[in-house]
Design a protein around this motif. Structure first.
Motif, short mmCIF file in Angstrom:
data_model
loop_
_atom_site.label_atom_id
_atom_site.label_comp_id
_atom_site.label_asym_id
_atom_site.label_seq_id
_atom_site.Cartn_x
_atom_site.Cartn_y
_atom_site.Cartn_z
N PHE A 246 0.84 -1.20 0.00
CA PHE A 246 0.00 0.00 0.00
C PHE A 246 0.87 1.25 0.00
O PHE A 246 0.42 2.35 -0.30
N SER A 247 2.14 1.09 0.41
CA SER A 247 3.16 2.12 0.27
C SER A 247 4.48 1.35 0.32
O SER A 247 4.48 0.13 0.50
N ALA A 248 5.60 2.07 0.21
CA ALA A 248 6.89 1.37 0.24
C ALA A 248 7.13 0.68 1.58
O ALA A 248 7.95 -0.23 1.69
N LYS A 249 6.39 1.13 2.60
CA LYS A 249 6.62 0.58 3.95
C LYS A 249 5.47 -0.25 4.49
O LYS A 249 5.59 -0.84 5.56
N LEU A 250 4.35 -0.25 3.82
CA LEU A 250 3.16 -0.96 4.33
C LEU A 250 2.79 -2.08 3.36
O LEU A 250 2.44 -1.82 2.20
N CYS A 251 2.85 -3.30 3.85
CA CYS A 251 2.69 -4.44 2.95
C CYS A 251 1.76 -5.50 3.55
O CYS A 251 1.98 -5.96 4.68
N GLU A 252 0.76 -5.87 2.79
CA GLU A 252 -0.18 -6.91 3.24
C GLU A 252 0.30 -8.29 2.77
O GLU A 252 0.77 -8.45 1.65
N ILE A 253 0.15 -9.27 3.65
CA ILE A 253 0.32 -10.68 3.27
C ILE A 253 -1.08 -11.17 2.91
O ILE A 253 -1.95 -11.23 3.77
N ARG A 254 -1.29 -11.48 1.63
CA ARG A 254 -2.66 -11.75 1.16
C ARG A 254 -2.74 -13.13 0.48
O ARG A 254 -1.74 -13.62 -0.06
N ALA A 255 -3.96 -13.67 0.48
CA ALA A 255 -4.25 -14.90 -0.28
C ALA A 255 -3.25 -16.02 0.06
O ALA A 255 -2.65 -16.62 -0.82
N LEU A 256 -3.12 -16.26 1.35
CA LEU A 256 -2.22 -17.32 1.84
C LEU A 256 -2.99 -18.63 1.91
O LEU A 256 -4.05 -18.70 2.54
N VAL A 257 -2.46 -19.65 1.29
CA VAL A 257 -3.10 -20.96 1.41
C VAL A 257 -2.06 -22.08 1.27
O VAL A 257 -1.13 -21.99 0.47
N ILE A 258 -2.24 -23.08 2.11
CA ILE A 258 -1.49 -24.33 1.99
C ILE A 258 -2.51 -25.41 1.68
O ILE A 258 -3.56 -25.48 2.33
N ASP A 259 -2.21 -26.22 0.69
CA ASP A 259 -3.11 -27.31 0.32
C ASP A 259 -3.49 -28.12 1.57
O ASP A 259 -2.64 -28.41 2.42
N GLU A 260 -4.76 -28.49 1.63
CA GLU A 260 -5.30 -29.15 2.83
C GLU A 260 -4.47 -30.36 3.25
O GLU A 260 -4.26 -30.62 4.43
N THR A 261 -3.94 -31.11 2.27
CA THR A 261 -3.19 -32.33 2.56
C THR A 261 -1.83 -32.05 3.20
O THR A 261 -1.18 -32.96 3.71
N GLN A 262 -1.41 -30.79 3.12
CA GLN A 262 -0.05 -30.46 3.58
C GLN A 262 -0.04 -29.54 4.81
O GLN A 262 1.02 -29.09 5.24
N GLN A 263 -1.22 -29.26 5.34
CA GLN A 263 -1.27 -28.32 6.48
C GLN A 263 -0.70 -28.96 7.74
O GLN A 263 -0.68 -30.17 7.88
N GLY A 264 -0.23 -28.10 8.64
CA GLY A 264 0.29 -28.56 9.92
C GLY A 264 1.71 -29.09 9.87
O GLY A 264 2.18 -29.74 10.80
N LYS A 265 2.41 -28.81 8.76
CA LYS A 265 3.80 -29.27 8.63
C LYS A 265 4.80 -28.13 8.67
O LYS A 265 5.95 -28.30 8.29
N GLY A 266 4.32 -26.94 9.02
CA GLY A 266 5.23 -25.80 9.09
C GLY A 266 5.38 -25.04 7.77
O GLY A 266 6.14 -24.08 7.68
N LEU A 267 4.64 -25.46 6.74
CA LEU A 267 4.82 -24.83 5.43
C LEU A 267 4.22 -23.42 5.39
O LEU A 267 4.79 -22.52 4.76
N GLY A 268 3.09 -23.22 6.07
CA GLY A 268 2.46 -21.90 6.07
C GLY A 268 3.41 -20.87 6.69
O GLY A 268 3.60 -19.78 6.14
N LYS A 269 4.03 -21.25 7.79
CA LYS A 269 4.96 -20.34 8.46
C LYS A 269 6.16 -20.05 7.54
O LYS A 269 6.57 -18.90 7.40
N LYS A 270 6.68 -21.09 6.89
CA LYS A 270 7.81 -20.88 5.97
C LYS A 270 7.43 -19.93 4.84
O LYS A 270 8.22 -19.10 4.43
N LEU A 271 6.21 -20.09 4.35
CA LEU A 271 5.76 -19.25 3.23
C LEU A 271 5.63 -17.79 3.67
O LEU A 271 6.02 -16.87 2.94
N VAL A 272 5.09 -17.57 4.87
CA VAL A 272 4.96 -16.19 5.37
C VAL A 272 6.34 -15.56 5.53
O VAL A 272 6.58 -14.42 5.11
N LEU A 273 7.27 -16.31 6.11
CA LEU A 273 8.61 -15.75 6.32
C LEU A 273 9.30 -15.51 4.98
O LEU A 273 10.00 -14.51 4.80
#
Ligand SMILES: CC(C)(COP(=O)(O)OP(=O)(O)OC[C@H]1O[C@@H](n2cnc3c(N)ncnc32)[C@H](O)[C@@H]1OP(=O)(O)O)[C@@H](O)C(=O)NCCC(=O)NCCS
Length: 155
Positions: A59-86
């Motif tokens: 939204f500016s050079a300093k303000l950033c949204e993390i949007r449309a995050l999804v991990i396939d249902e079969t792969q959830q709970g393995k730490g992938l969502g956190k890795k993707l956010v980082l």
């Protein structure tokens, strides 16, 4: 493997989002919209199959949204969502020299974001999002998403 998305990924990304669009957890995005933001999108791929994605929206050079995050249902709970956010945050830090970057997300899973270092806050702290996006959303009068935020890159 986490990598930058390309135009070839648009259909797979839409398919990853689809179950959660149907459950009204994520907003529908057309292929055109996904393509328009493809350079700010990353994916998690295993054996040629996309199993996760998220996008950055500045939204500016300093303000950033993390949007449309999804991990396939079969792969959830393995730490992938956190890795993707980082990984998304690292990508944002490469895209702008401004520091710190103020990251935020609107989510039904604030606890997940807390595990990624975010804290809960008020949506009203993001008038840019409200004026540019939320005011045009069909859920604007019945939105229960929770805002989370994190400052990165100043250490
Ligand atoms: C939310 C989502 C991205 C999380 O991805 P994930 O790969 O399953 O999460 P991770 O395995 O990386 O979890 C990281 C941490 O968050 C916690 N966590 C994950 N989902 C959680 C939830 N729904 N509630 C509470 N904690 C959660 C995990 O227990 C883990 O904690 P730990 O670090 O102490 O072990 C995934 O469940 C998903 O795609 N959900 C559907 C779409 C969605 O809700 N997207 C978010 C919209 S902004």
């Amino acid at each position: 493997m986490i990598r930058d998305a390309s135009a070839d990924d648009v259909v797979s990304i839409q398919n990853l989002l689809k179950p959660y669009v149907e459950k009204r957890i994520l907003l529908y995005r057309s292929r055109k919209e996904i393509l328009e933001n493809i350079e700010k999108t990353i994916v998690y791929e295993e054996d040629g199959v996309l199993l996760g994605t998220t996008s950055l929206v500045f939204f500016s050079a300093k303000l950033c949204e993390i949007r449309a995050l999804v991990i396939d249902e079969t792969q959830q709970g393995k730490g992938l969502g956190k890795k993707l956010v980082l990984a998304a945050e690292e990508k944002a830090l490469r895209l702008t020299k401004e520091r710190p970057i103020h990251f935020f997300a609107l989510t039904y899973t604030p606890k997940f974001f807390e595990q990624c270092g975010y804290v809960q806050t008020l949506k009203e702290n993001f008038p840019e999002k409200i004026y540019e996006v939320c005011n045009f959303c069909f859920r604007k009068d019945d939105c229960h998403e929770i805002a989370v935020e994190k400052f990165s890159g100043n250490d």
